[in-house]
Enzyme design. Structure first.
Site, PDB file in Angstrom:
ATOM      1  N   CYS A 108       0.835  -1.198   0.000  1.00  0.00           N
ATOM      2  CA  CYS A 108       0.000   0.000   0.000  1.00  0.00           C
ATOM      3  C   CYS A 108       0.874   1.254   0.000  1.00  0.00           C
ATOM      4  CB  CYS A 108      -0.977  -0.036   1.182  1.00  0.00           C
ATOM      5  SG  CYS A 108      -2.377   1.102   0.988  1.00  0.00           S
ATOM      6  N   HIS A 213      -3.577  -5.391   0.319  1.00  0.00           N
ATOM      7  CA  HIS A 213      -3.060  -5.793   1.633  1.00  0.00           C
ATOM      8  C   HIS A 213      -3.024  -7.324   1.745  1.00  0.00           C
ATOM      9  CE1 HIS A 213      -2.666  -1.933   3.772  1.00  0.00           C
ATOM     10  NE2 HIS A 213      -3.603  -1.533   2.920  1.00  0.00           N
ATOM     11  N   GLU A 215      -1.322  -9.111   3.615  1.00  0.00           N
ATOM     12  CA  GLU A 215      -1.143  -9.586   4.996  1.00  0.00           C
ATOM     13  C   GLU A 215      -2.467  -9.999   5.633  1.00  0.00           C
ATOM     14  OE1 GLU A 215      -1.750  -5.094   5.528  1.00  0.00           O
ATOM     15  OE2 GLU A 215      -0.949  -6.471   4.021  1.00  0.00           O
TER      16      GLU A 215
END
Length: 236
Positions: A108, A213, A215
């Protein structure tokens, strides 16, 4: 076998000057076989040099908007919060890491800072600066573990190897994005509205930035899991 040590750039709360780290980054790196190390925000140059030598790779995490002065623009009225301390630390770290050919992953804001640090620029506000017939949700109405739009994958890129498909599903939480690519970078993934979603540097050991994202997705999404595995493998 010793695990690679990955340095993570911290979040900076400019209201109280605190730093923090989302546990999702740590869990994703640990699952991929790395030891995460949260880096300090305020650090002397010689200490940052030492940390750069110590770590095997670096993850530039998400966060506030980069200062537009970095690419020669005035501040747009829709620009969000800015951390000058973080901008300065990350730009210094990026330069040092690349001088030593250390693997770099940006997520990001991290992808945006890589592009800015190497001479590119970003949209300060997608919604007012980038126009499309069908504006997709770059700030999704769902929790981060659910994807909200697709990314078209360009062939013969790192992203193509990770995805093994011409299109992937991603989550999204941003109002800024890469605009002009920095010299040496290529775009490996594009959103349906034309926004660049992935950048990489051909010929470098490993330098990738993604606008989404991963993660939050790696446990169920193979391309996101492969991204962390490939990054950590490059750090060994």
């Amino acid at each position: 076998m010793n695990k690679p040590l990955i340095g993570l750039t911290p979040s900076h709360n400019t209201d109280n000057d605190d730093i923090s780290m989302r546990v999702t980054y740590i869990r994703a790196l640990e699952a991929a076989g790395a030891i995460p190390l949260i880096l300090p925000l305020e650090i002397a140059k010689e200490d940052l040099v030492q940390l750069t030598k110590l770590c095997h790779g670096f993850l530039f995490t998400g966060g506030p908007d980069p200062h537009p002065f970095l690419w020669g623009e005035e501040i747009h009225r829709n620009c969000g919060s800015i951390s000058v301390k973080r901008d300065q630390m990350e730009l210094s770290l990026l330069s040092m890491a690349m001088e030593q050919k250390k693997p770099v992953l940006g997520i990001c804001r991290g992808a945006q800072m890589i592009n800015v640090g190497l001479g590119g620029d970003i949209y300060q506000d997608i919604h007012s600066q980038h126009h499309s017939e069908f504006p997709i949700a770059h700030k999704q109405p769902l929790y981060y573990t659910s994807p909200c739009h697709h990314v078209m994958v360009k062939p013969n890129t790192i992203l193509a190897d990770l995805a093994a498909a011409p299109r992937i599903e991603v989550n999204s939480s941003h109002h800024q994005a890469v605009r002009k690519l920095a010299p040496g970078l290529t775009a490996g993934g594009i959103a349906p509205d034309g926004i660049i979603e992935e950048i990489e540097m051909p010929g470098y050991p490993f330098l990738v930035g993604v606008q989404w994202h991963p993660e939050y997705l790696w446990e169920t999404d193979p391309p996101s899991r492969n991204l962390f595995l490939r990054f950590v493998a490059a750090c060994i």
